[in-house]
Design a protein around this motif. Structure first.
Motif, PDB file in Angstrom:
ATOM      1  N   GLY A 202       0.800  -1.220   0.000  1.00 31.41           N
ATOM      2  CA  GLY A 202       0.000   0.000   0.000  1.00 31.41           C
ATOM      3  C   GLY A 202       0.833   1.270   0.000  1.00 31.41           C
ATOM      4  N   GLU A 203       0.158   2.380   0.175  1.00 29.55           N
ATOM      5  CA  GLU A 203       0.789   3.689   0.099  1.00 29.55           C
ATOM      6  C   GLU A 203       1.203   4.225   1.466  1.00 29.55           C
ATOM      7  N   THR A 204       0.792   3.562   2.544  1.00 25.54           N
ATOM      8  CA  THR A 204       1.067   4.053   3.887  1.00 25.54           C
ATOM      9  C   THR A 204       1.914   3.054   4.648  1.00 25.54           C
ATOM     10  N   MET A 205       3.005   3.534   5.238  1.00 25.45           N
ATOM     11  CA  MET A 205       3.897   2.631   5.950  1.00 25.45           C
ATOM     12  C   MET A 205       3.297   2.199   7.283  1.00 25.45           C
ATOM     13  N   ARG A 246       4.436   8.508  16.180  1.00 29.33           N
ATOM     14  CA  ARG A 246       4.399   9.902  15.716  1.00 29.33           C
ATOM     15  C   ARG A 246       5.682  10.306  14.990  1.00 29.33           C
ATOM     16  N   THR A 247       6.772   9.610  15.279  1.00 30.58           N
ATOM     17  CA  THR A 247       8.071  10.027  14.752  1.00 30.58           C
ATOM     18  C   THR A 247       8.652   9.053  13.728  1.00 30.58           C
ATOM     19  N   ARG A 248       7.945   7.986  13.414  1.00 29.79           N
ATOM     20  CA  ARG A 248       8.496   6.974  12.509  1.00 29.79           C
ATOM     21  C   ARG A 248       8.484   7.420  11.051  1.00 29.79           C
ATOM     22  N   VAL A 249       7.596   8.349  10.725  1.00 26.10           N
ATOM     23  CA  VAL A 249       7.547   8.885   9.361  1.00 26.10           C
ATOM     24  C   VAL A 249       7.456  10.408   9.432  1.00 26.10           C
ATOM     25  N   ASP A 250       7.934  11.077   8.385  1.00 30.12           N
ATOM     26  CA  ASP A 250       7.832  12.536   8.357  1.00 30.12           C
ATOM     27  C   ASP A 250       6.494  12.960   7.766  1.00 30.12           C
ATOM     28  N   GLY A 253       5.280  11.044   4.888  1.00 26.23           N
ATOM     29  CA  GLY A 253       5.141   9.605   5.039  1.00 26.23           C
ATOM     30  C   GLY A 253       6.430   8.834   4.817  1.00 26.23           C
ATOM     31  N   VAL A 254       7.554   9.540   4.695  1.00 29.29           N
ATOM     32  CA  VAL A 254       8.844   8.878   4.479  1.00 29.29           C
ATOM     33  C   VAL A 254       9.394   8.412   5.832  1.00 29.29           C
ATOM     34  N   PRO A 255       9.900   7.179   5.916  1.00 31.14           N
ATOM     35  CA  PRO A 255      10.411   6.667   7.189  1.00 31.14           C
ATOM     36  C   PRO A 255      11.545   7.523   7.748  1.00 31.14           C
ATOM     37  N   VAL A 256      11.531   7.701   9.076  1.00 28.85           N
ATOM     38  CA  VAL A 256      12.591   8.416   9.785  1.00 28.85           C
ATOM     39  C   VAL A 256      13.332   7.393  10.631  1.00 28.85           C
ATOM     40  N   GLN A 257      14.634   7.259  10.420  1.00 33.32           N
ATOM     41  CA  GLN A 257      15.407   6.275  11.163  1.00 33.32           C
ATOM     42  C   GLN A 257      15.468   6.645  12.642  1.00 33.32           C
ATOM     43  N   LEU A 258      15.626   5.638  13.473  1.00 34.57           N
ATOM     44  CA  LEU A 258      15.603   5.811  14.926  1.00 34.57           C
ATOM     45  C   LEU A 258      16.567   6.909  15.379  1.00 34.57           C
ATOM     46  N   GLU A 259      17.730   6.964  14.769  1.00 30.69           N
ATOM     47  CA  GLU A 259      18.749   7.940  15.157  1.00 30.69           C
ATOM     48  C   GLU A 259      18.262   9.373  15.014  1.00 30.69           C
ATOM     49  N   HIS A 260      17.339   9.608  14.079  1.00 32.51           N
ATOM     50  CA  HIS A 260      16.904  10.979  13.778  1.00 32.51           C
ATOM     51  C   HIS A 260      15.498  11.284  14.313  1.00 32.51           C
ATOM     52  N   GLN A 261      14.906  10.376  15.045  1.00 29.35           N
ATOM     53  CA  GLN A 261      13.557  10.621  15.573  1.00 29.35           C
ATOM     54  C   GLN A 261      13.607  11.591  16.751  1.00 29.35           C
ATOM     55  N   ASP A 262      12.579  12.418  16.854  1.00 32.83           N
ATOM     56  CA  ASP A 262      12.459  13.383  17.953  1.00 32.83           C
ATOM     57  C   ASP A 262      11.880  12.663  19.171  1.00 32.83           C
ATOM     58  N   ARG A 263      12.728  12.335  20.115  1.00 38.31           N
ATOM     59  CA  ARG A 263      12.296  11.540  21.265  1.00 38.31           C
ATOM     60  C   ARG A 263      11.340  12.291  22.189  1.00 38.31           C
ATOM     61  N   ARG A 401      10.587   2.832  -0.501  1.00 38.10           N
ATOM     62  CA  ARG A 401      11.344   2.733  -1.745  1.00 38.10           C
ATOM     63  C   ARG A 401      12.056   4.052  -2.041  1.00 38.10           C
ATOM     64  N   GLN A 402      11.359   5.165  -1.832  1.00 37.73           N
ATOM     65  CA  GLN A 402      11.962   6.471  -2.104  1.00 37.73           C
ATOM     66  C   GLN A 402      13.124   6.738  -1.163  1.00 37.73           C
ATOM     67  N   LEU A 403      12.977   6.372   0.103  1.00 35.10           N
ATOM     68  CA  LEU A 403      14.066   6.581   1.060  1.00 35.10           C
ATOM     69  C   LEU A 403      15.319   5.817   0.632  1.00 35.10           C
ATOM     70  N   LEU A 404      15.128   4.586   0.210  1.00 31.52           N
ATOM     71  CA  LEU A 404      16.271   3.765  -0.197  1.00 31.52           C
ATOM     72  C   LEU A 404      16.908   4.300  -1.484  1.00 31.52           C
ATOM     73  N   LEU A 405      16.088   4.798  -2.397  1.00 29.37           N
ATOM     74  CA  LEU A 405      16.633   5.379  -3.623  1.00 29.37           C
ATOM     75  C   LEU A 405      17.434   6.644  -3.321  1.00 29.37           C
ATOM     76  N   ASP A 406      16.946   7.435  -2.351  1.00 33.07           N
ATOM     77  CA  ASP A 406      17.693   8.635  -1.956  1.00 33.07           C
ATOM     78  C   ASP A 406      19.043   8.253  -1.351  1.00 33.07           C
TER      79      ASP A 406
END
Length: 416
Positions: A202-205, A246-250, A253-263, A401-406
């Motif tokens: 689907g379109e939503t992670m 709340r912090t897993r995607v921006d 809707g692009v995934p945000v890695q754990l290191e960059h999440q706003d705790r 897919r977009q995150l990995l391509l970036d």
């Protein structure tokens, strides 16, 4: 419309318990669901005229029981069940009001152990459990899994038919059967949660509705099986993971890695409740199972004030224990991430080499994503870009897919 919404909300609360009680008394899950549905339809017809009764649960139970006896008398095919329903019937209905208001944990357990019976396929277990234990409508299940309503309806119908043809009794497992049967129940809840946590298509992670439903059912199960540590472990795991939704995607809707999440945006209430559930698992003083170990790993992440504060040594030790229990390639991949932060990317990359040949990982996009990260850290950008390109082809959602391509593009730029 307001009354209809109230009745629909009541179905989520009372429906599973009503079905459970009827199934125990009748011995047929399919008929029990039909009777419960008929009782709620009667409510939709009568309550707008007569008003909602002071004890709606008791009203529904009594109405369903009336319909059960009417059905047993009326249907020729139900003759074998009629004696069970009207045994001792002398013109007065049994007192089911008290039963409707009393807690019936054994009945709810009976339902969930039946809907998760090994005779059913995993897909059927998930759909039937959401329908009868979770109280979701067929439409809600279809919407959550992005599937046609007819497909989900057929899956549920086939599951009930399979249970009937296999003569699966509507009863809780014996003490000897409990460990294996409970494992199947927990697997179903975990499957439901994981589909919400990281959608397979689907379109939503993230599909929070599914994850929330899995957590709700986990809490119910924890209340019913208070001596089973893995029930608390699984519930803790789901809550600690969901705290980061709340912090897993921006915003795109692009995934945000754990290191960059706003705790600071993590759900502290969910974290506190999850940690308490994990403490309950520990308090039972029995060897930790796979769900409790995963919850302990999640707890290490949530207790760290910053990513730099993460206790990777403790996490690696927990993954070592988890790998021994599960022999899972996904666990080994996650363990390799911990190895990276403890022993460096070269050791981590070496830890993933056996996974490249593992057929179970052939279509798992995160293997390439993780290896691409290790290779990037080692300055091997050409190899990293190739791994990330393969991972992007396997990614289940557009955003991943977009995150990995970036990341692939960044690796190629660094190479050049």
């Amino acid at each position: 419309m307001e009354l209809r919404a109230s009745v629909e909300a009541l179905w989520r609360i009372e429906g599973p318990q009503l079905i459970a009680t009827l199934a125990r008394r009748i011995g047929d899950l399919d008929i029990a669901e039909d009777l419960a549905s008929e009782a709620f339809m009667a409510a939709l017809e009568q309550w707008p005229v007569e008003g909602m009764p002071p004890r709606p649960g008791a009203w529904l139970m009594t109405t369903a029981w009336h319909k059960a006896i009417d059905r047993a008398r009326r249907e020729e095919t139900a003759r074998k069940k009629a004696p069970l329903l009207v045994a001792g019937y002398d013109g007065e209905l049994p007192d089911v009001t008290a039963e409707a208001l009393a807690p019936i944990p054994d009945d709810l357990l009976t339902v969930v152990f039946t809907t998760c019976h090994p005779v059913l396929s995993p897909e059927s277990r998930v759909a039937l459990t959401l329908r009868l234990f979770g109280g979701l409508t067929t439409e809600e299940i279809a919407r959550a899994f992005l599937a046609p309503v007819a497909t989900i309806g057929q899956r549920i119908s086939r599951a009930k038919r399979t249970l009937a043809e296999a003569r699966v009794p509507v009863e809780a497992p014996s003490a000897d059967e409990l460990p294996d049967r409970l494992r199947a129940v927990l697997e179903v809840l975990y499957l439901i949660f994981n589909e919400g946590y990281s959608a397979s298509s689907g379109e939503t992670m993230v599909r929070a509705d599914l994850a929330i439903e899995a957590m709700r059912m986990g809490r119910v199960l924890a209340g019913l099986l208070s001596s089973e540590p893995e029930v608390f472990g699984l519930t803790a795991l789901m809550e600690l993971q969901a705290a980061r939704f709340r912090t897993r995607v921006d915003e795109d809707g692009v995934p945000v890695q754990l290191e960059h999440q706003d705790r600071h945006r993590w759900d502290r209430a969910l974290i506190e409740h999850g940690l308490r559930m994990l403490d309950r698992a520990f308090d039972l003083a029995r060897p930790l199972g796979p769900y409790s170990l995963q919850a302990a790993i999640a707890a290490c992440h949530t207790r760290a004030a910053t990513f730099a504060d993460t206790d990777w040594v403790a996490i690696l030790a927990l993954y070592d224990a988890l790998a021994q229990l599960t022999a899972s390639p996904v666990v080994e991949l996650n363990r390799a991430v911990a190895v990276c932060y403890v022993d460096g990317p070269a050791a981590a990359l070496a830890a993933t080499e056996p996974l490249v040949e593992d057929r179970r990982m052939a279509h798992y996009h995160l293997l390439g994503a993780v290896r691409g990260d290790f290779l990037t850290r080692l300055g091997r950008h050409h190899e990293a870009a190739a791994e990330l390109a393969r991972a992007a082809e396997l990614a289940p959602t557009r955003q991943e897919r977009q995150l990995l391509l970036d990341r692939m593009t960044t690796a190629r730029t660094a190479r050049g």
